[in-house]
Design an enzyme around this catalytic site. Structure first.
Site, PDB file in Angstrom:
ATOM      1  N   TRP A 476       0.875  -1.197   0.000  1.00  0.00           N
ATOM      2  CA  TRP A 476       0.000   0.000   0.000  1.00  0.00           C
ATOM      3  C   TRP A 476       0.900   1.231   0.000  1.00  0.00           C
ATOM      4  O   TRP A 476       1.551   1.525   0.989  1.00  0.00           O
ATOM      5  CB  TRP A 476      -0.896  -0.035   1.227  1.00  0.00           C
ATOM      6  CG  TRP A 476      -1.814   1.126   1.429  1.00  0.00           C
ATOM      7  CD1 TRP A 476      -1.512   2.455   1.329  1.00  0.00           C
ATOM      8  CD2 TRP A 476      -3.199   1.084   1.804  1.00  0.00           C
ATOM      9  NE1 TRP A 476      -2.609   3.232   1.605  1.00  0.00           N
ATOM     10  CE2 TRP A 476      -3.666   2.421   1.912  1.00  0.00           C
ATOM     11  CE3 TRP A 476      -4.095   0.043   2.073  1.00  0.00           C
ATOM     12  CZ2 TRP A 476      -4.975   2.733   2.284  1.00  0.00           C
ATOM     13  CZ3 TRP A 476      -5.396   0.366   2.444  1.00  0.00           C
ATOM     14  CH2 TRP A 476      -5.828   1.695   2.534  1.00  0.00           C
ATOM     15  N   ASP A 477       0.905   1.934  -1.118  1.00  0.00           N
ATOM     16  CA  ASP A 477       1.816   3.066  -1.304  1.00  0.00           C
ATOM     17  C   ASP A 477       1.055   4.381  -1.133  1.00  0.00           C
ATOM     18  O   ASP A 477      -0.186   4.428  -1.185  1.00  0.00           O
ATOM     19  CB  ASP A 477       2.392   2.973  -2.729  1.00  0.00           C
ATOM     20  CG  ASP A 477       3.732   3.668  -2.876  1.00  0.00           C
ATOM     21  OD1 ASP A 477       4.126   4.437  -1.981  1.00  0.00           O
ATOM     22  OD2 ASP A 477       4.387   3.453  -3.926  1.00  0.00           O
ATOM     23  N   ASP A 547      13.219   4.240  -0.502  1.00  0.00           N
ATOM     24  CA  ASP A 547      13.500   3.903  -1.898  1.00  0.00           C
ATOM     25  C   ASP A 547      15.001   3.784  -2.128  1.00  0.00           C
ATOM     26  O   ASP A 547      15.433   3.341  -3.197  1.00  0.00           O
ATOM     27  CB  ASP A 547      12.921   4.973  -2.828  1.00  0.00           C
ATOM     28  CG  ASP A 547      11.438   4.724  -3.095  1.00  0.00           C
ATOM     29  OD1 ASP A 547      10.962   3.619  -2.789  1.00  0.00           O
ATOM     30  OD2 ASP A 547      10.765   5.631  -3.605  1.00  0.00           O
TER      31      ASP A 547
HETATM   32  C1  DGJ Z   1       7.255   4.512  -4.441  1.00  0.00           C
HETATM   33  C2  DGJ Z   1       7.708   3.242  -3.805  1.00  0.00           C
HETATM   34  O1  DGJ Z   1       8.524   3.502  -2.712  1.00  0.00           O
HETATM   35  C3  DGJ Z   1       8.427   2.392  -4.837  1.00  0.00           C
HETATM   36  O2  DGJ Z   1       8.922   1.238  -4.236  1.00  0.00           O
HETATM   37  C4  DGJ Z   1       7.478   2.082  -5.945  1.00  0.00           C
HETATM   38  O3  DGJ Z   1       6.449   1.266  -5.468  1.00  0.00           O
HETATM   39  C5  DGJ Z   1       6.926   3.358  -6.558  1.00  0.00           C
HETATM   40  N1  DGJ Z   1       6.375   4.215  -5.556  1.00  0.00           N
HETATM   41  C6  DGJ Z   1       5.874   3.038  -7.578  1.00  0.00           C
HETATM   42  O4  DGJ Z   1       5.244   4.147  -8.039  1.00  0.00           O
END
Ligand code: DGJ
Length: 726
Positions: A476-477, A547
């Protein structure tokens, strides 16, 4: 652990194994007496009130009341009635006045731990709890304030929360409701906070307190990349193993404030709660408001002691998922492998290769829905992108399952793209202010999650997808902060509620998800680690840490995160080099060692990997199977930090019974003609003989003399050392 009240001296005491928290009532005011190391006797601690900065007792001199109010240590300080320090509660009553002043009414001590309504909170879980409830009243306004404190039999954490009830006939507007305030009669502290940015989250900052206010906060609608809803106050000599430290951590994922104030009389007031900016809550007659929970801890065993307390607490009393202690499927995520450029064949080629190497789950990241080929479309349209993946996910998932692998997907439920069917049909469902341009970030807007119909629509789509195939994991982002916080559903006088209602909406949807899919492995994420907080751990046993997967950078990020949150909750992947964010190349082996200190997985195109790197994957997975129980269940000891020593990092996980440990050593920088370090270990049993890197040594020798590391050839080289009772 116990909560007690002494009728003799009017003192409430909260005792945990190693700490005591004491409160008294002084002329009706709830006063803080003491928080620190465990007290054994039943001393009358009220003498401590006499030393709060002056001979200010309220009844002595009415004209000096303001002085007394400004120096007494309050449990829950109010505003505009003589305490000029930072306050925990601020209201506006029907006269338009800002004043409030709460007095003791009654108390209750009971077994168990109440829930924090609509919000994540700790629970008894692995160990009984007892709760102290102090009921107070601002008689002039008719506002009831309930202060709640819970202690747990196997923990040094105290959970605090506050419930306010309007028992008057008129509306009361809440302008600030902090979750905890503690007045400590000292000022010789350093303040530690976790700060950073996208891809540089939760790096440790430490500086001595100075007179006045110092704080960190978030106003971004999420706990944020920039600051974390946590701070510690520690003695100047506090290090990993020694010295005193107080931790303050908020179970909240939205706007927060964490603040310390050094006062004119040399005391420190520590406060944490919802950020008063962008907050205002109308409490009508009979209504109540609940503040998020704050988790306080005290340790005299340095930062390591504080961290281990928090780690155990989150695992025993916050994380609910059945995965919390279990091995996670070793996953491979396609984000850094393909970004948006994938289709069924590409995913299957990754899965086929990965399954041969022992990888257990394929996670399909962003780009599988609507017509999403880049970040400029389709959020809100949670149906399969036919041109990429066909009519349904089922054939793909079945095929992945037939390789012996599980399957997971990425979602970003809180967002909407202007180019989406959802936005075209419901432009008012995004957060926006009438007559004001909407701010675009990452080509997307934020949905108004304070509205049930919006959440219902998103959830219905996601549920359908999850039921359409055997999907066992969800990431879930949340990729942008909130702007133009305003809801079409609320009247003007309630717009100050939107930020908090948004967060409550997120919690409500996560609750639905984990209730309907109890076996789902949920991983939270927010553009990396922008929402790594205790509240999220209530729903998901793991959170994507950052990230930035560069092993060198990751060590610092995981180090800072581990100050509060358990390593078993840190999403950590091995990615390809040169690293996509830094261009740095680190050894594949080291990337594995660093990821093994978190949840462990891969994020690369395994079909393009060199044979050399690929051949290391089965060994890394074997390490995960053999040692990850130490990360998931053990105690963390941070043994050395290259930010301090310039050369190396080292940390170890020790099993609870001290029979086994896993040590990770990373030589950040190699310099000629200089020996490798001898590192003093921690947490072992002194008398036990261990097999440590081929040597039979007692815990006492390992902890006092140390373990001699061998010099490694090249920067960023690393070693894992398994230590086991002989
Ligand atoms: C941000 C996340 O941290 C990444 O791992 C990836 O899922 C991207 N969003 C995808 O848009």
């Amino acid at each position: 652990m116990s909560v007690s009240y002494s009728k003799e001296n009017g003192i409430f005491r909260l005792d945990t194994a190693n700490s005591t928290y004491a409160i008294t009532v002084n002329e009706g005011y709830i006063c803080h007496l003491y928080y620190g190391g465990r007290l054994c006797g039943n001393d009358d601690l009220r003498y401590l009130l006499e030393n709060t900065g002056g001979p200010f007792r309220i009844q002595d001199n009415i004209r000096d009341k303001a002085n007394a109010m400004d120096s007494l240590p309050f449990e829950y300080p109010c505003f505009n009635t003589g305490d000029y320090r930072e306050h925990a509660l601020e209201i506006r009553d029907s006269y338009g006045s800002f004043a409030c002043d709460i007095k003791y009414v009654s108390h209750r001590i009971y077994n168990g731990k109440p829930e924090t309504e609509g919000m994540p909170c700790s629970f008894e879980g692995e160990g009984k709890a007892q709760t102290l409830e102090i009921n107070c009243l601002d008689e002039a306004v008719g506002l009831e304030v309930m202060l709640l404190y819970s202690v747990f039999e196997n923990s040094d954490v105290i959970a605090r929360s506050v419930v306010l009830k309007n028992c008057s006939e008129e509306k009361i507007t809440l302008r600030r409701v902090f979750s905890a305030s503690v007045d400590i009669n000292r000022r010789d502290f350093d303040m530690i906070t976790l700060n950073g940015s996208w891809a540089r989250e939760r790096l440790v900052s430490r500086s001595p307190l100075h007179m006045g206010k110092q704080s960190v906060d978030s106003i971004k609608g999420e706990s944020s990349h920039q600051h974390n809803p946590f701070f510690a106050l520690c003695s100047h000599n506090c290090d990993e193993n020694t010295g005193e430290v107080y931790g303050f951590c908020l179970m909240y994922s939205g706007n927060f404030t964490a603040q310390a104030e050094v006062t004119q009389f040399g005391c420190t007031r520590a406060l944490i709660g919802i950020n008063p900016l962008l907050f205002e809550w109308s409490l009508e007659k009979g209504e109540h408001f609940t503040a998020p929970e704050a988790l306080l801890t005290y340790s005299s065993e340095g930062l390591g002691g504080m961290s281990r307390s928090y780690h155990d607490f989150f695992r025993r009393h916050v994380i609910r998922s059945r995965y919390k202690y279990s091995e996670r499927p070793v996953l491979i995520n396609n984000w850094e492998a393909t970004y948006f450029n994938f289709n069924t064949e590409k995913l299957l080629s990754i899965a086929r290769e990965a399954s041969k190497l022992g990888i257990e789950m394929l996670v399909m990241d962003d780009g599988w829905f609507g017509h999403r080929d880049s970040d400029n479309s389709s959020l809100g349209d949670w149906f399969v992108y036919k041109e990429k993946l066909g009519e349904s996910l089922k054939p793909l998932v079945d095929e992945v399952n037939s390789l012996g692998m599980k399957f997971g997907i990425w979602i970003e439920p809180e967002m909407v793209s202007p180019d989406s069917e959802l936005f075209r049909a419901h432009p008012d469902w995004a957060l926006r202010i009438p007559n004001r341009e909407m701010t675009m970030a990452r080509e997307q807007y934020v949905l108004d999650f304070s509205r049930k119909e919006v959440r219902d629509c998103i959830y219905a789509q996601i549920k359908e997808i999850l039921l359409s195939a055997n999907i066992e994991y969800v990431k879930w982002d949340m990729n942008r902060p909130l702007t133009e916080v305003w809801s079409a559903e609320l009247p003007p006088e309630r717009q100050g509620e939107v930020s908090h209602r948004y967060v409550l909406g997120v919690y409500e949807l996560m609750e639905r998800l984990v209730t309907d899919f109890p076996d789902l492995l949920l991983e939270n994420c927010s553009g990396g680690g922008g929402r790594f907080d205790g509240a999220m751990l209530y729903y998901s046993p793991q959170i994507w840490t950052s990230d930035d997967t560069d092993a060198k950078e990751r060590i610092a990020i995981q180090y800072g995160t581990s100050l509060v949150y358990p390593p078993s909750a840190m999403g950590a992947h091995v990615s390809d080099c040169p690293n996509h964010l830094t261009g740095r190349t680190t050894p594949f082996e080291t990337r594995g060692h660093v990821a093994l200190s978190g949840t462990f997985g891969y994020e690369l195109d395994v079909t393009k990997l060199s044979d050399n790197d690929k051949n290391m994957i089965p060994t890394q997975i074997a390490y995960y199977k053999k040692y990850s129980h130490l990360v998931r269940e053990g105690d963390l000891y941070r043994l050395g930090n290259s930010a301090n020593n310039g050369l190396w990092d080292c940390w170890m996980f020790v099993s609870k019974d001290k029979s086994e440990a896993l040590l990770t050593y990373v030589q950040q920088y190699v310099t000629p003609n200089y020996p490798a370090p001898v590192i003093r270990l921690r947490g072992l049993d002194s008398d036990v003989v261990y097999d440590a890197d081929g040597r039979a040594l007692t815990g006492s020798a390992l902890m006092n003399c140390g373990l001699a590391m061998e010099k490694l050839w090249g920067d960023y080289k690393s070693r894992l050392v398994h230590i086991k009772k002989k």
